[in-house]
Design an enzyme around this catalytic site. Sequence first.
Site, PDB file in Angstrom:
ATOM      1  N   TYR A   1      17.200  29.748   7.287  1.00 40.22           N
ATOM      2  CA  TYR A   1      15.706  30.476   7.693  1.00 40.22           C
ATOM      3  C   TYR A   1      15.894  30.527   9.338  1.00 40.22           C
ATOM      4  O   TYR A   1      16.295  29.556   9.850  1.00 40.22           O
ATOM      5  CB  TYR A   1      15.027  29.818   7.113  1.00 40.22           C
ATOM      6  CG  TYR A   1      14.334  29.920   5.754  1.00 40.22           C
ATOM      7  CD1 TYR A   1      14.229  31.150   5.273  1.00 40.22           C
ATOM      8  CD2 TYR A   1      14.226  28.836   4.988  1.00 40.22           C
ATOM      9  CE1 TYR A   1      14.034  31.438   3.982  1.00 40.22           C
ATOM     10  CE2 TYR A   1      14.274  28.958   3.485  1.00 40.22           C
ATOM     11  CZ  TYR A   1      13.805  30.264   3.077  1.00 40.22           C
ATOM     12  OH  TYR A   1      13.726  30.435   1.723  1.00 40.22           O
TER      13      TYR A   1
ATOM     14  N   ARG B   1     -10.230   0.519  15.366  1.00 41.03           N
ATOM     15  CA  ARG B   1     -10.421   1.200  14.243  1.00 41.03           C
ATOM     16  C   ARG B   1     -11.217   0.537  13.734  1.00 41.03           C
ATOM     17  O   ARG B   1     -12.261   0.983  13.211  1.00 41.03           O
ATOM     18  CB  ARG B   1      -9.042   1.353  13.752  1.00 41.03           C
ATOM     19  CG  ARG B   1      -7.963   2.119  14.379  1.00 41.03           C
ATOM     20  CD  ARG B   1      -6.714   2.438  13.651  1.00 41.03           C
ATOM     21  NE  ARG B   1      -6.172   1.499  12.718  1.00 41.03           N
ATOM     22  CZ  ARG B   1      -5.141   1.476  12.211  1.00 41.03           C
ATOM     23  NH1 ARG B   1      -4.329   2.500  12.117  1.00 41.03           N
ATOM     24  NH2 ARG B   1      -4.441   0.335  11.380  1.00 41.03           N
TER      25      ARG B   1
ATOM     26  N   LYS C   1       0.905  -1.191  -0.039  1.00 39.54           N
ATOM     27  CA  LYS C   1       0.069  -0.085  -0.013  1.00 39.54           C
ATOM     28  C   LYS C   1       0.971   1.335   0.083  1.00 39.54           C
ATOM     29  O   LYS C   1       2.217   1.173   0.383  1.00 39.54           O
ATOM     30  CB  LYS C   1      -1.032  -0.037   1.182  1.00 39.54           C
ATOM     31  CG  LYS C   1      -0.224   0.036   2.464  1.00 39.54           C
ATOM     32  CD  LYS C   1      -1.380  -0.555   3.554  1.00 39.54           C
ATOM     33  CE  LYS C   1      -0.648  -0.698   4.902  1.00 39.54           C
ATOM     34  NZ  LYS C   1      -0.474   0.378   5.812  1.00 39.54           N
TER      35      LYS C   1
ATOM     36  N   MET D   1      13.136  24.035   1.533  1.00 37.47           N
ATOM     37  CA  MET D   1      12.315  22.913   0.544  1.00 37.47           C
ATOM     38  C   MET D   1      13.486  22.607  -0.441  1.00 37.47           C
ATOM     39  O   MET D   1      13.577  21.370  -0.739  1.00 37.47           O
ATOM     40  CB  MET D   1      11.542  24.124  -0.135  1.00 37.47           C
ATOM     41  CG  MET D   1      10.597  23.304  -1.183  1.00 37.47           C
ATOM     42  SD  MET D   1       9.556  24.330  -2.465  1.00 37.47           S
ATOM     43  CE  MET D   1       8.559  25.011  -0.996  1.00 37.47           C
TER      44      MET D   1
HETATM   45  C1  LIG Z   1      -4.153  -4.569   8.055  1.00 34.39           C
HETATM   46  C2  LIG Z   1      -2.492  -4.516   8.118  1.00 34.39           C
HETATM   47  N1  LIG Z   1      -1.780  -5.437   7.996  1.00 34.39           N
HETATM   48  C3  LIG Z   1      -0.284  -5.298   7.983  1.00 34.39           C
HETATM   49  C4  LIG Z   1       0.019  -4.058   7.862  1.00 34.39           C
HETATM   50  C5  LIG Z   1       1.613  -4.118   7.770  1.00 34.39           C
HETATM   51  O1  LIG Z   1       2.144  -3.371   8.775  1.00 34.39           O
HETATM   52  P1  LIG Z   1       3.608  -3.131   9.063  1.00 34.39           P
HETATM   53  O2  LIG Z   1       4.217  -2.200   7.946  1.00 34.39           O
HETATM   54  O3  LIG Z   1       3.888  -2.601  10.307  1.00 34.39           O
HETATM   55  O4  LIG Z   1       4.263  -4.693   8.778  1.00 34.39           O
HETATM   56  C6  LIG Z   1      -0.717  -3.045   7.910  1.00 34.39           C
HETATM   57  C7  LIG Z   1      -0.126  -1.600   7.799  1.00 34.39           C
HETATM   58  O5  LIG Z   1      -0.553  -0.807   8.329  1.00 34.39           O
HETATM   59  C8  LIG Z   1      -2.061  -3.327   7.776  1.00 34.39           C
HETATM   60  O6  LIG Z   1      -2.798  -2.135   8.121  1.00 34.39           O
END
Ligand SMILES: Cc1ncc(COP(=O)(O)O)c(C=O)c1O
Length: 369
Positions: free
Chosen positions: A258, A130, A32, A312
Amino acid sequence: MRTITIKPKAITHNLNQVKKLAPQSKVLAMVKSNAYGHGVAAVLPALTQADGIGVATFTEALEARQLGWNKTIGLVEGAFTADEWQQAIEQDVSCVIHHVPQLTWALDNVPPADSATRVVWLKYNTGMNRLGFNAEGVINAARQLKETGYQLILTTHFANADDHDHPLNAMQIQRFTDVLAILQSTISPTIKGSLCNSAGIVNFSEHHYDWVRPGIILYGSSPVIDKTAQELDLQSAMDFSAQIIALQTVSANDGIGYGSRWIAQQDTKTALVSVGYGDGYPRVVNDDAYVSVIDDTSNHSYPCAVIGRVAMDMIVIDVSKVPAEVPLLNSKVILWGSAPHVDEVAAHAGTISYELLCRVTMRPKRLQA
Ligand SMILES: Cc1ncc(COP(=O)(O)O)c(C=O)c1O
C-alpha cells in the site's frame, strides 16, 4: 501459521529474578490487561511463588478467582462503585483507596475481620498526579481507616522510574518515606509500604519496602532505559511467529504494498509473511525493523528487514541476503521473541513493549512452551 507461544518457565524465571533483586519484599505480580497480553490463564500457574497478583478492574479480579487464584488480589484502581466494593468483599479482593468516594464506601461497609478486603492499599499522590490523596488527605484517610479496623499499605506509583536520574524519583521517594514515617509514628507502626514497579525494583534497591509490584519485568522486557533484558538476565515470555507464504523478485524502481512506500533500488528478492496489524504486529515501523527467518534444517536464523507498509494480514520482508540454498517458502519467521526482542520491535515502532504485548489479537494460534 501465526502463533503466539507463551513460556511459563520464562515467567517463573523472571519472578525469581525479582525475588533476587528484592529479597525482603512480598511480590504483587501484575497480571492486568490479560497478563500484559500473555493470557492470565497461562500465566497464573507460573506465578504460584508470588504473594499476590495485581489487576486493574474488578472483572480481572473475578477472572483470576474463577481460575482458582486463592491468594491476595490487589485491585490497583480500587472499586469503581459502592456495589463493586461490596463485590470485592465477597471475592476477598484487597482494594486501593485513592479518593474520598472509595474511602466512604470502606467506612460505611466494613468487611468481616478475616476478610482480605480488610487490607487496604492507600494511595498517596507523590507526583504522578493521576490517582491518590495529597499528604494531608492520606494521613486523614489512614487515621479513619485504622480506627475502623483496616490494615494499611501506603502505596504510590513512580512516574519516571525507568530513568534512574530523573529528578522526580528522589522527590517521590522522599515524600513517600516522610509520610510513611508519620503514619507509622502517629497512627500505627504496623502500616506497610509499597512503592516499586519493575523499574523501581531495578533502580531503587534501597526503597523496596514491604511489597513490590513487578509487571513488565515478569514478561521479560527491560523496565529501564539503560539496561537490556539480556543484561538483566530476563527471558522473554512470548514468542510471536508466522510463516512465509509467497516469494517475489521485485524489479528495480518498483514499489511494494500500500502506498508503494518502499521502492526497490535494485532487483530484490522478497518474501510475503502472513501476519500484520490484524494479529498485533505494529502498523508503523521504521526502516530498522526486522524479523528473523528460520532455516528449518540448520535452525539458523537470518535477520530480514521489513519493507513496505505493514498491512492487516501481510508484511513483506527483504530476503536477498538469505543464502540461496535456504528453502524460504513456508519457513518460520520470528516477529518477536529472543531475536528480535519485543523491546527492539517496540523501539522500531516508536512505542513500548507493554503496548505491543497487550495488543496481540485473538487471531494467532495460542500455544504454550
Ligand atoms: C499501580 C501499579 N503498580 C505496578 C505496575 C507495574 O508496572 P510495570 O509493568 O512497569 O512494572 C503498574 C502498571 O502500570 C501499576 O499501575
